[in-house]
Design an enzyme around this catalytic site. Structure first.
Site, PDB file in Angstrom:
ATOM      1  N   ARG A  34       0.808  -1.216   0.000  1.00 55.33           N
ATOM      2  CA  ARG A  34       0.000   0.000   0.000  1.00 55.33           C
ATOM      3  C   ARG A  34       0.845   1.271   0.000  1.00 55.33           C
ATOM      4  O   ARG A  34       0.444   2.277  -0.560  1.00 55.33           O
ATOM      5  CB  ARG A  34      -0.941   0.008   1.211  1.00 55.33           C
ATOM      6  CG  ARG A  34      -2.073  -0.995   1.111  1.00 55.33           C
ATOM      7  CD  ARG A  34      -2.935  -0.987   2.351  1.00 55.33           C
ATOM      8  NE  ARG A  34      -2.190  -1.431   3.524  1.00 55.33           N
ATOM      9  CZ  ARG A  34      -2.699  -1.523   4.745  1.00 55.33           C
ATOM     10  NH1 ARG A  34      -3.948  -1.160   4.963  1.00 55.33           N
ATOM     11  NH2 ARG A  34      -1.955  -1.958   5.744  1.00 55.33           N
ATOM     12  N   GLY A  35       2.022   1.232   0.616  1.00 55.00           N
ATOM     13  CA  GLY A  35       2.814   2.450   0.790  1.00 55.00           C
ATOM     14  C   GLY A  35       3.843   2.661  -0.296  1.00 55.00           C
ATOM     15  O   GLY A  35       4.841   1.933  -0.380  1.00 55.00           O
ATOM     16  N   TYR A 148      -6.075 -15.047  13.415  1.00 51.71           N
ATOM     17  CA  TYR A 148      -4.834 -15.192  12.659  1.00 51.71           C
ATOM     18  C   TYR A 148      -4.536 -16.666  12.397  1.00 51.71           C
ATOM     19  O   TYR A 148      -4.224 -17.074  11.266  1.00 51.71           O
ATOM     20  CB  TYR A 148      -3.696 -14.545  13.438  1.00 51.71           C
ATOM     21  CG  TYR A 148      -2.350 -14.560  12.759  1.00 51.71           C
ATOM     22  CD1 TYR A 148      -2.088 -13.734  11.676  1.00 51.71           C
ATOM     23  CD2 TYR A 148      -1.322 -15.391  13.216  1.00 51.71           C
ATOM     24  CE1 TYR A 148      -0.851 -13.730  11.066  1.00 51.71           C
ATOM     25  CE2 TYR A 148      -0.077 -15.400  12.613  1.00 51.71           C
ATOM     26  CZ  TYR A 148       0.151 -14.562  11.539  1.00 51.71           C
ATOM     27  OH  TYR A 148       1.387 -14.564  10.927  1.00 51.71           O
ATOM     28  N   VAL A 181       9.483 -13.706  13.688  1.00 55.29           N
ATOM     29  CA  VAL A 181      10.547 -13.122  12.876  1.00 55.29           C
ATOM     30  C   VAL A 181      10.812 -11.698  13.351  1.00 55.29           C
ATOM     31  O   VAL A 181       9.894 -10.983  13.765  1.00 55.29           O
ATOM     32  CB  VAL A 181      10.155 -13.127  11.381  1.00 55.29           C
ATOM     33  CG1 VAL A 181      11.323 -12.654  10.511  1.00 55.29           C
ATOM     34  CG2 VAL A 181       9.701 -14.516  10.949  1.00 55.29           C
TER      35      VAL A 181
END
Length: 250
Positions: A34-35, A148, A181
């Site tokens: 998106r960015g 999730y 991570v």
């Protein structure tokens, strides 16, 4: 041989590491997220050709347009790494319909749409690689992340079904299942643990590190190495490759 690659969620973390690794191997890499600013920053780091394609992968029309942009510039996507994802921590009884739907849209529906868009040209060419970045919670339930975990279980099932469908076509479909991570996503988890428990940020980070037998967080580069394995091998298909320091043995 140079391939046309698309990496979603490529602006940071695992997506950035995967894009760097694919580019270092001589491939052309389309960066999707998106960015725009973050994508342009990653593109500047790549040693090879990069294409910045801003898009919200949960928007079906935007995702289709992203594929069209890559096809118009370089041709069909040959290597798809569906990495965009996120999670919200909450007890199951406090998980809202909105949080549930957001998890499914980003972690399951978006990879499904990516596969549906990419596979026809791969099958026609008799070569293609699809790698979904899933999670070790695709293989086990974990407290506080029901939405999730359910979405990641679902995407692993999607990977296995797709792999069976295309197995004789020269196309492979696999998942990489990381543990915790060292990424901005994990930073958010650390902050949530600290707020919930009153621990310091460093103590909260150690809680996550100790959940893995190696006693530390996995690095984004280590996840990228597993992606490289899937891209390089024609015999790895339908797998969920754990990159978690041995937390889930399978």
């Amino acid at each position: 041989m140079s391939r046309v690659c698309m990496v979603t969620g490529a602006g940071q973390g695992v997506g950035r590491a995967v894009a760097l690794s694919l580019s270092a191997s001589g491939h052309r890499v389309a960066l999707v997220a998106r960015g725009t600013e973050r994508l342009e920053s990653v593109a500047a780091e790549l040693p090879g050709p990069a294409l910045v394609v801003p898009a919200d992968v949960t928007d079906a029309a935007a995702l289709d347009a992203a594929f069209a942009a890559v096809e118009g510039e370089w041709g069909p996507v040959e290597v798809l790494v569906s990495n965009a994802g996120s999670g919200t921590a909450a007890p199951l009884v406090d998980t809202t319909d909105e949080q549930w739907q957001q998890a499914l849209e980003l972690n399951l529906t978006a990879p499904f749409r990516c596969m549906r868009r990419a596979l026809p040209s791969m099958v026609e060419a008799r070569w293609g690689r699809v790698v979904v970045i899933a999670s070790v919670v695709a293989k086990r339930g974990e407290s506080q992340v029901s939405a999730y975990s359910a979405s990641k279980h679902g995407v692993l099932g999607l990977v296995r079904a797709a792999a069976a469908e295309v197995a004789r076509s020269g196309v492979t479909v696999n998942a990489v299942c990381p543990g915790y991570v060292d990424t901005p996503m994990t930073d958010t988890t650390v902050e949530a643990i600290a707020q919930r428990t009153g621990r310091s940020l460093e103590d909260a980070r150690q809680v996550l590190a100790r959940r893995q037998p190696i006693g530390r967080l996995v690095t984004p580069d280590e996840v990228a190495q597993a992606v490289d394995l899937c891209v390089g091998s024609a015999a790895i298909n339908g797998q969920g490759i754990n990159v978690d320091g041995g937390a889930v043995q399978s």
